[in-house]
Every structure is written in C-alpha cells, then in structure tokens.
Design a protein around this motif. Structure first.
Motif, PDB file in Angstrom:
ATOM      1  N   SER A 225       0.805  -1.244   0.038  1.00 24.67           N
ATOM      2  CA  SER A 225      -0.149   0.002  -0.035  1.00 24.67           C
ATOM      3  C   SER A 225       0.722   1.238   0.043  1.00 24.67           C
ATOM      4  CB  SER A 225      -0.783  -0.126   0.873  1.00 24.67           C
ATOM      5  OG  SER A 225      -0.335   0.221   2.442  1.00 24.67           O
TER       6      SER A 225
ATOM      7  N   ALA B  30       0.386   5.355   0.747  1.00 27.74           N
ATOM      8  CA  ALA B  30      -0.638   6.842   1.700  1.00 27.74           C
ATOM      9  C   ALA B  30       0.146   7.871   2.011  1.00 27.74           C
ATOM     10  CB  ALA B  30      -1.201   5.361   3.291  1.00 27.74           C
TER      11      ALA B  30
ATOM     12  N   GLU C 262      -4.417   8.804   3.994  1.00 30.89           N
ATOM     13  CA  GLU C 262      -4.996   7.862   2.915  1.00 30.89           C
ATOM     14  C   GLU C 262      -4.319   7.287   1.958  1.00 30.89           C
ATOM     15  OE1 GLU C 262      -8.611   8.594   2.097  1.00 30.89           O
ATOM     16  OE2 GLU C 262      -8.785  10.019   4.097  1.00 30.89           O
ATOM     17  N   CYS C 263      -5.308   6.057   1.217  1.00 32.14           N
ATOM     18  CA  CYS C 263      -4.331   5.361   0.459  1.00 32.14           C
ATOM     19  C   CYS C 263      -4.615   5.611  -0.854  1.00 32.14           C
ATOM     20  CB  CYS C 263      -4.676   3.839   0.735  1.00 32.14           C
ATOM     21  SG  CYS C 263      -4.660   2.719   2.444  1.00 32.14           S
TER      22      CYS C 263
ATOM     23  N   ASP D 256      -3.033   4.832  -5.280  1.00 23.66           N
ATOM     24  CA  ASP D 256      -2.937   3.868  -5.979  1.00 23.66           C
ATOM     25  C   ASP D 256      -1.206   3.491  -6.258  1.00 23.66           C
ATOM     26  OD1 ASP D 256      -4.949   2.103  -5.832  1.00 23.66           O
ATOM     27  OD2 ASP D 256      -5.573   2.441  -7.765  1.00 23.66           O
TER      28      ASP D 256
ATOM     29  N   PHE E 101      -3.882  -0.998   6.234  1.00 21.73           N
ATOM     30  CA  PHE E 101      -2.934   0.645   5.895  1.00 21.73           C
ATOM     31  C   PHE E 101      -3.108   1.737   6.257  1.00 21.73           C
ATOM     32  CE2 PHE E 101      -2.853  -3.087   2.618  1.00 21.73           C
ATOM     33  CZ  PHE E 101      -2.275  -4.081   2.916  1.00 21.73           C
ATOM     34  N   GLY E 102      -2.431   2.901   6.370  1.00 18.07           N
ATOM     35  CA  GLY E 102      -2.816   4.404   7.013  1.00 18.07           C
ATOM     36  C   GLY E 102      -2.621   4.112   7.576  1.00 18.07           C
TER      37      GLY E 102
ATOM     38  N   CYS F 204       1.341   0.786  -5.856  1.00 21.40           N
ATOM     39  CA  CYS F 204       1.144  -0.919  -5.318  1.00 21.40           C
ATOM     40  C   CYS F 204       1.268  -2.206  -6.670  1.00 21.40           C
ATOM     41  CB  CYS F 204      -0.252  -0.745  -4.856  1.00 21.40           C
ATOM     42  SG  CYS F 204      -0.577   0.212  -3.376  1.00 21.40           S
TER      43      CYS F 204
END
Length: 155
Positions: A5, A7, A17-18, A20, A63-64, A135
């Motif tokens: 991930s 972020a 915030e995740c 791409d 994640f994040g 990612c």
C-alpha cells in the motif's frame, strides 16, 4: 518483497489516505504528503506483517492507520540497518535513515487505533532518486543480507 500500500496525508498526526500510486521526489519525499520535506524522515515504511500483528492483538486497523507512507510485504523493517538502500519500482531509490521514533505524546493515531506501532516497528528513509511507485511494485535491497527478509528469521 513488494509494496502492498501507499498512503499520504495533508496533515501530520492523522491517518493517511491510501492511493494506488505516488511520486517520490528527490530530497523531499512523497509528493503531497505532510511529512515530506528536506529532512531525514521523508518517507515512512511499515511491514504488512506488523499491521497483521496489530490486528491479531485485537486492533481494528488497516493500511495508512499508523501514518505510514508505504506498507510492504516480506521485509522485517526493524532489523534493517540504517544506511541500507532500496530500489522501489523502476526508478525510485531510498536510504534508511532511522529505525523507529520517539513519540513525545500520544497522537491522534494512538487514540483512534488503540496503539501506535510506528515508534517500535516503523522505519524512515530519505529519497536519493525520485520516481513513480505503484502498489504491487517490487522493493529491492541494494545492500542484500539474508536477515532483511521476514522469511529469513531464525527460529
């Protein structure tokens, strides 16, 4: 060893915030991230395995949530020596500058998640060469040692 991930956050002390993909900027960090700048903690890393351990301990995290920029799979970050360099994706190059950090007070992440593992298991790096990361990109140690991988731990 791969990026699981990415972020970013506009404000320090908040969950990230995740996204791409992201752009790593030389001598700066992740473009658009509040922690980026001309200092030694431009990019933060945390292992998926550390996040999974926090989940197994009962925390509802993803994640994040620990304000990490990049979560990876297959790297035992707390065992990585300062100075180790990693190629991220095709062109980005980072160098580990710090293992863990001192938290002088409990931040919003601690109160939201119930714990913060970044002081114990997070790693920080500076960007030596910029580039786009995504990612699923590979993470390659340019200073390979068998103990860097989570799979190489001794019992």
């Amino acid at each position: 060893m791969i990026i699981k991930s990415i972020a970013v956050s506009k404000k320090k002390g908040t969950r990230k915030e995740c996204v791409d993909r992201a752009l790593l900027v030389k001598d700066h960090g992740v473009e658009g991230d509040a922690h980026a700048g001309p200092w030694h903690r431009q990019v933060s890393f945390l292992a998926l395995e550390s996040i999974d351990k926090a989940r197994a301990a009962g925390l509802s995290v993803t994640f994040g949530d620990f304000a990490e920029n990049i979560a990876t799979e297959g790297i035992d970050w707390p065992r990585i020596p300062v100075g180790t360099r990693f190629r991220l994706g095709e062109s980005a190059l980072v160098e580990v500058t710090q293992i863990g950090k001192v938290c002088h007070k409990k931040c919003a992440i601690y109160y939201q998640a119930g714990d913060c593992i970044m002081p114990r298991e997070g790693v920080f790096a500076k960007v030596l060469e910029g580039g786009a990361i995504h990612c699923g990109d590979s993470v390659l140690s340019l200073d390979p040692a068998p103990e860097l991988s989570t799979g190489a731990r001794e019992a």
